[in-house]
Design a protein around this motif. Structure first.
Motif, PDB file in Angstrom:
ATOM      1  N   GLU A   1       8.907   1.958  -5.340  1.00  0.00           N
ATOM      2  CA  GLU A   1       8.003   3.076  -5.579  1.00  0.00           C
ATOM      3  C   GLU A   1       6.600   2.647  -5.964  1.00  0.00           C
ATOM      4  N   CYS A   2       5.648   3.484  -5.651  1.00  0.00           N
ATOM      5  CA  CYS A   2       4.247   3.222  -5.917  1.00  0.00           C
ATOM      6  C   CYS A   2       4.012   3.198  -7.425  1.00  0.00           C
ATOM      7  N   PRO A   3       3.351   2.139  -7.945  1.00  0.00           N
ATOM      8  CA  PRO A   3       3.093   2.082  -9.388  1.00  0.00           C
ATOM      9  C   PRO A   3       2.092   3.141  -9.856  1.00  0.00           C
ATOM     10  N   TYR A   4       1.361   3.756  -8.945  1.00  0.00           N
ATOM     11  CA  TYR A   4       0.360   4.762  -9.321  1.00  0.00           C
ATOM     12  C   TYR A   4       0.920   6.182  -9.301  1.00  0.00           C
ATOM     13  N   CYS A   5       1.563   6.555  -8.188  1.00  0.00           N
ATOM     14  CA  CYS A   5       1.992   7.946  -8.088  1.00  0.00           C
ATOM     15  C   CYS A   5       3.509   8.110  -8.033  1.00  0.00           C
ATOM     16  N   GLY A   6       4.251   6.983  -7.960  1.00  0.00           N
ATOM     17  CA  GLY A   6       5.708   7.072  -7.980  1.00  0.00           C
ATOM     18  C   GLY A   6       6.322   7.426  -6.636  1.00  0.00           C
TER      19      GLY A   6
ATOM     20  N   ILE B   1       0.855  -1.181   0.000  1.00  0.00           N
ATOM     21  CA  ILE B   1       0.000   0.000   0.000  1.00  0.00           C
ATOM     22  C   ILE B   1       0.893   1.233   0.000  1.00  0.00           C
ATOM     23  N   CYS B   2       0.428   2.229  -0.719  1.00  0.00           N
ATOM     24  CA  CYS B   2       1.190   3.470  -0.800  1.00  0.00           C
ATOM     25  C   CYS B   2       0.668   4.419   0.279  1.00  0.00           C
ATOM     26  N   SER B   3       1.584   4.984   1.062  1.00  0.00           N
ATOM     27  CA  SER B   3       1.094   5.850   2.133  1.00  0.00           C
ATOM     28  C   SER B   3       0.842   7.272   1.645  1.00  0.00           C
ATOM     29  N   LYS B   4       1.170   7.545   0.372  1.00  0.00           N
ATOM     30  CA  LYS B   4       0.882   8.869  -0.167  1.00  0.00           C
ATOM     31  C   LYS B   4      -0.492   8.918  -0.835  1.00  0.00           C
ATOM     32  N   CYS B   5      -0.751   7.963  -1.770  1.00  0.00           N
ATOM     33  CA  CYS B   5      -2.041   7.984  -2.456  1.00  0.00           C
ATOM     34  C   CYS B   5      -3.017   6.942  -1.902  1.00  0.00           C
ATOM     35  N   ASN B   6      -2.541   6.141  -0.941  1.00  0.00           N
ATOM     36  CA  ASN B   6      -3.391   5.141  -0.289  1.00  0.00           C
ATOM     37  C   ASN B   6      -3.921   4.036  -1.188  1.00  0.00           C
TER      38      ASN B   6
HETATM   39 ZN   LIG Z   1       1.017   6.083  -4.510  1.00  0.00          ZN
END
Ligand SMILES: [Zn+2]
Length: 124
Positions: free
Chosen positions: A99-104, A82-87
């Motif tokens: 890195e997050c595959p959605y927001c990097g 889980i990404c703690s930036k974009c959730n």
């Molecule tokens: Zn993210």
């Protein structure tokens, strides 16, 4: 494949299997069952455990136990985080993701894929 490495890996799975057999055997004896027909495991893809080696080690190790007729069923758990930036939650094939595959963003946390659980066992 390097044989020494393979044997080292098998030793790893063999010790895991011994402890699983130990756990299920004690559980069965405590509850008065005499044989085990199947054991289901959950193995995370990032756990470092090779399912094939586990099956191989199980077939050897079960011979002298009440699980000698048991089938080992392995449920492979994908790696996810889980990404703690974009959730957003995501699945990945990499054991290490940075890195997050959605927001990097690099604030990602791996939440599954390291499992090694006995989830079910069928007994007689
Ligand atoms: Zn993210």
């Amino acid at each position: 494949m390097d044989l020494g490495c393979f044997q080292g890996q098998i030793m790893h799975e063999a010790s895991i299997i011994m402890s699983i057999l130990d756990t299920v055997t004690h559980q069965c004896q405590k509850e008065g069952y005499h044989s085990i027909s199947s054991i289901s495991l959950q193995i995370g893809k990032a756990s470092g455990i090779l399912p094939d080696a586990l099956l191989f080690a199980f077939d050897i190790a079960k011979a002298e136990t009440i699980a000698r007729d048991a089938e080992l069923i392995i449920d492979k758990v994908p790696i996810g985080g889980i990404c703690s930036k974009c959730n957003k939650e995501f699945d990945t094939d990499e054991a290490f993701i940075f890195e997050c595959p959605y927001c990097g963003s690099d604030s990602v946390k791996i939440t599954r894929g390291y499992e090694m659980n006995i989830i079910e066992m069928e007994v007689d």
